[in-house]
Write a protein that holds these residues in place. Structure first.
Motif, PDB file in Angstrom:
ATOM      1  N   GLU A  93      92.296  -3.959 -41.221  1.00  0.00           N
ATOM      2  CA  GLU A  93      90.994  -3.555 -40.709  1.00  0.00           C
ATOM      3  C   GLU A  93      90.689  -4.418 -39.492  1.00  0.00           C
ATOM      4  O   GLU A  93      90.603  -5.641 -39.595  1.00  0.00           O
ATOM      5  N   VAL A  94      90.571  -3.783 -38.343  1.00  0.00           N
ATOM      6  CA  VAL A  94      90.274  -4.517 -37.115  1.00  0.00           C
ATOM      7  C   VAL A  94      88.782  -4.834 -37.098  1.00  0.00           C
ATOM      8  O   VAL A  94      87.941  -3.925 -37.129  1.00  0.00           O
ATOM      9  N   MET A  95      88.439  -6.099 -37.058  1.00  0.00           N
ATOM     10  CA  MET A  95      87.063  -6.563 -37.218  1.00  0.00           C
ATOM     11  C   MET A  95      86.318  -6.519 -35.879  1.00  0.00           C
ATOM     12  O   MET A  95      86.004  -7.553 -35.282  1.00  0.00           O
ATOM     13  N   ILE A  96      86.013  -5.317 -35.442  1.00  0.00           N
ATOM     14  CA  ILE A  96      85.226  -5.161 -34.220  1.00  0.00           C
ATOM     15  C   ILE A  96      83.789  -5.554 -34.521  1.00  0.00           C
ATOM     16  O   ILE A  96      83.171  -4.999 -35.437  1.00  0.00           O
ATOM     17  N   PRO A  97      83.210  -6.496 -33.813  1.00  0.00           N
ATOM     18  CA  PRO A  97      81.837  -6.929 -34.130  1.00  0.00           C
ATOM     19  C   PRO A  97      80.853  -5.772 -34.009  1.00  0.00           C
ATOM     20  O   PRO A  97      80.954  -4.918 -33.116  1.00  0.00           O
ATOM     21  N   ALA A  98      79.862  -5.750 -34.914  1.00  0.00           N
ATOM     22  CA  ALA A  98      78.853  -4.698 -34.876  1.00  0.00           C
ATOM     23  C   ALA A  98      77.991  -4.794 -33.622  1.00  0.00           C
ATOM     24  O   ALA A  98      77.523  -3.773 -33.100  1.00  0.00           O
ATOM     25  N   GLU A  99      77.788  -6.018 -33.124  1.00  0.00           N
ATOM     26  CA  GLU A  99      76.959  -6.183 -31.933  1.00  0.00           C
ATOM     27  C   GLU A  99      77.642  -5.671 -30.673  1.00  0.00           C
ATOM     28  O   GLU A  99      76.994  -5.507 -29.644  1.00  0.00           O
ATOM     29  N   TRP A 100      78.968  -5.423 -30.726  1.00  0.00           N
ATOM     30  CA  TRP A 100      79.658  -4.916 -29.548  1.00  0.00           C
ATOM     31  C   TRP A 100      79.288  -3.470 -29.267  1.00  0.00           C
ATOM     32  O   TRP A 100      79.243  -3.055 -28.120  1.00  0.00           O
ATOM     33  N   PHE A 101      79.008  -2.690 -30.323  1.00  0.00           N
ATOM     34  CA  PHE A 101      78.636  -1.295 -30.136  1.00  0.00           C
ATOM     35  C   PHE A 101      77.195  -1.198 -29.637  1.00  0.00           C
ATOM     36  O   PHE A 101      76.343  -2.042 -29.940  1.00  0.00           O
ATOM     37  N   GLY A 102      76.926  -0.161 -28.888  1.00  0.00           N
ATOM     38  CA  GLY A 102      75.570   0.133 -28.486  1.00  0.00           C
ATOM     39  C   GLY A 102      74.772   0.706 -29.645  1.00  0.00           C
ATOM     40  O   GLY A 102      75.334   1.124 -30.673  1.00  0.00           O
ATOM     41  N   PRO A 103      73.459   0.770 -29.544  1.00  0.00           N
ATOM     42  CA  PRO A 103      72.644   1.300 -30.660  1.00  0.00           C
ATOM     43  C   PRO A 103      73.005   2.742 -31.016  1.00  0.00           C
ATOM     44  O   PRO A 103      73.132   3.074 -32.200  1.00  0.00           O
ATOM     45  N   ALA A 104      73.172   3.598 -30.005  1.00  0.00           N
ATOM     46  CA  ALA A 104      73.518   4.993 -30.299  1.00  0.00           C
ATOM     47  C   ALA A 104      74.927   5.112 -30.876  1.00  0.00           C
ATOM     48  O   ALA A 104      75.167   5.885 -31.809  1.00  0.00           O
TER      49      ALA A 104
END
Length: 432
Positions: A93-104
């Motif tokens: 599971e690649v741990m892409i930070p949640a804060e990296w994504f935009g709100p939408a």
């Protein structure tokens, strides 16, 4: 695959070097939209990243320690579960930070995860990642390269025949080749002078001092470089290409036979081909099929026209679905059937027109056509006269003409499209 994990792995992942970036990118390309179910064998990753398989395993474990990767134990994909247990790769599971994504983007991803029974991505289960550790520097960085003590300044470097020979004047300045020019402007160049000493005492002085008597054309013919390349890639290669074109050129009889089959190709399919014509390779395939099957050009043309309707390619065009690969459709209209009987032509014997028994047996084994009694449970089946598909009598009673409702709908759709096309043509003629 989603584009967001790939963008993160390529531009924003805190990797240490290019090897880790290549391995991580190769993982997320085959993963889910949220970075889960990233599994590929170490051998496959090694081939993509151009490293050893042991290096891939070591780099994955290093990224696991830094929190970039995590071994997945829940919500495993069905594709991974279908792999034999002894051959299953590690599901990462690649741990892409949640804060990296935009709100939408994060809301869209969480909606998809909720539909699949997965918890939403939050800063708690997908925290931010630390920066990559610095690369190890070389131990001798910043120090000057030591000079070799035994290096000689006057060492020529190669075993030159000029070593030990005393030269004076212009010969001492330029021991290489020379190109003498004649005194007048009308005479051409006299070739190259190579003032090199002879290694053999039997050579005459004129042979020692270069081929000044040889012409420049002779010097070029004596070369082994460009001449060898010309022999390999010039006339020889062009001769091969010319011979291959000559072999594939159609004869007069072959061209007439191909024209008959080519005339059966629907115009709507030709519109989708490059240049609105069939490729030359397809014409060669027509001749091969005529020779292999023993069919006449008229019989092969009937095959092309019949399959265009029977395989519902025309219906796809009229309904707006289109054709994904028109060249594949063109080959499918011509290709030989699956039946081993040489006299079978799309489930019917070419000589008598009767149904092929071999095809009936194969359809029964695949569950098509007449269904055996032990499998049908006593239910009545009938077969459409046009599409040859089995129909259940209880759901769709057999009509008098033996044509199913699907085929009637397709015929009506084709007729409606033809009427619309005729109306358009008539309107254009009136306006002109």
């Amino acid at each position: 695959m989603s584009i967001y994990p790939v963008l993160w792995a390529v531009d924003h992942a805190p990797v240490r070097d290019a090897e880790e970036r290549a391995i991580l990118t190769a993982l997320v390309i085959k993963g889910d939209f949220d970075g889960m179910n990233c599994f590929r064998s170490y051998g496959t990753l090694a081939g993509i990243a151009r490293v050893d398989a042991k290096t891939v395993g070591r780099r994955c474990r290093e990224m696991e320690k830094r929190g970039i990767l995590r071994r997945q134990t829940e919500h495993l994909s069905h594709a991974w579960l279908r792999i034999p247990e002894k051959q299953r790769p590690v599901p990462w599971e690649v741990m892409i930070p949640a804060e990296w994504f935009g709100p939408a983007q994060l809301a869209d991803i969480n909606d998809q995860r909720a539909s699949m029974g997965r918890p939403p991505l939050t800063p708690e289960n997908r925290p931010s990642l630390a920066e990559a550790p610095p690369k190890k520097t070389r131990a001798d960085k910043g120090s000057k390269r030591p000079k070799k003590a035994d290096q000689q300044v006057d060492d020529p470097g190669t075993d030159s025949p000029w070593v030990g020979i005393d030269l004076t004047g212009a010969e001492a300045c330029d021991p290489g080749t020379g190109s003498p020019h004649p005194g007048d402007y009308q005479s051409g160049p006299q070739g190259l002078e190579v003032p090199q000493p002879s290694k053999s005492p039997s050579e005459s002085p004129s042979e020692e001092l270069a081929p000044s008597a040889r012409s420049a054309g002779d010097a070029r013919r004596a070369s082994t470089g460009s001449g060898a390349r010309a022999a390999r890639g010039g006339s020889a290669a062009s001769g091969k290409r010319a011979s291959s074109r000559k072999k594939s050129r159609l004869t007069a009889d072959g061209a007439r036979a191909v024209a008959v089959v080519e005339g059966a190709v629907p115009p709507s399919l030709l519109e989708l081909l490059s240049g609105r014509t069939v490729p030359h390779t397809w014409r060669v395939s027509v001749l091969r099929e005529l020779d292999r099957s023993g069919r006449t050009p008229k019989q092969l043309a009937d095959r092309v026209a019949r399959r265009w309707v029977r395989h519902r390619y025309q219906s796809k065009l009229l309904s707006g679905q289109g054709l994904d690969n028109p060249y594949a459709v063109l080959n499918a209209l011509l290709a030989a059937g699956e039946c081993p009987d040489a006299g079978c032509e799309d489930e019917f014997l070419i000589d008598t027109g009767a149904e092929c028994r071999s095809c009936e047996g194969r359809k029964a084994q695949r569950g098509r056509g007449a269904v055996p009694t032990q499998r049908s449970g006593g239910r009545a089946w009938w077969e459409c006269r046009t599409c040859r598909n089995p129909k259940l009598e209880r759901r769709e009673p057999k009509p008098e003409d033996g044509v199913c409702q699907d085929c009637n709908d397709e015929a009506a759709l084709a007729l409606a499209g033809l009427e619309a096309r005729l109306k358009t043509t008539t309107t254009e003629d009136v306006n002109d």
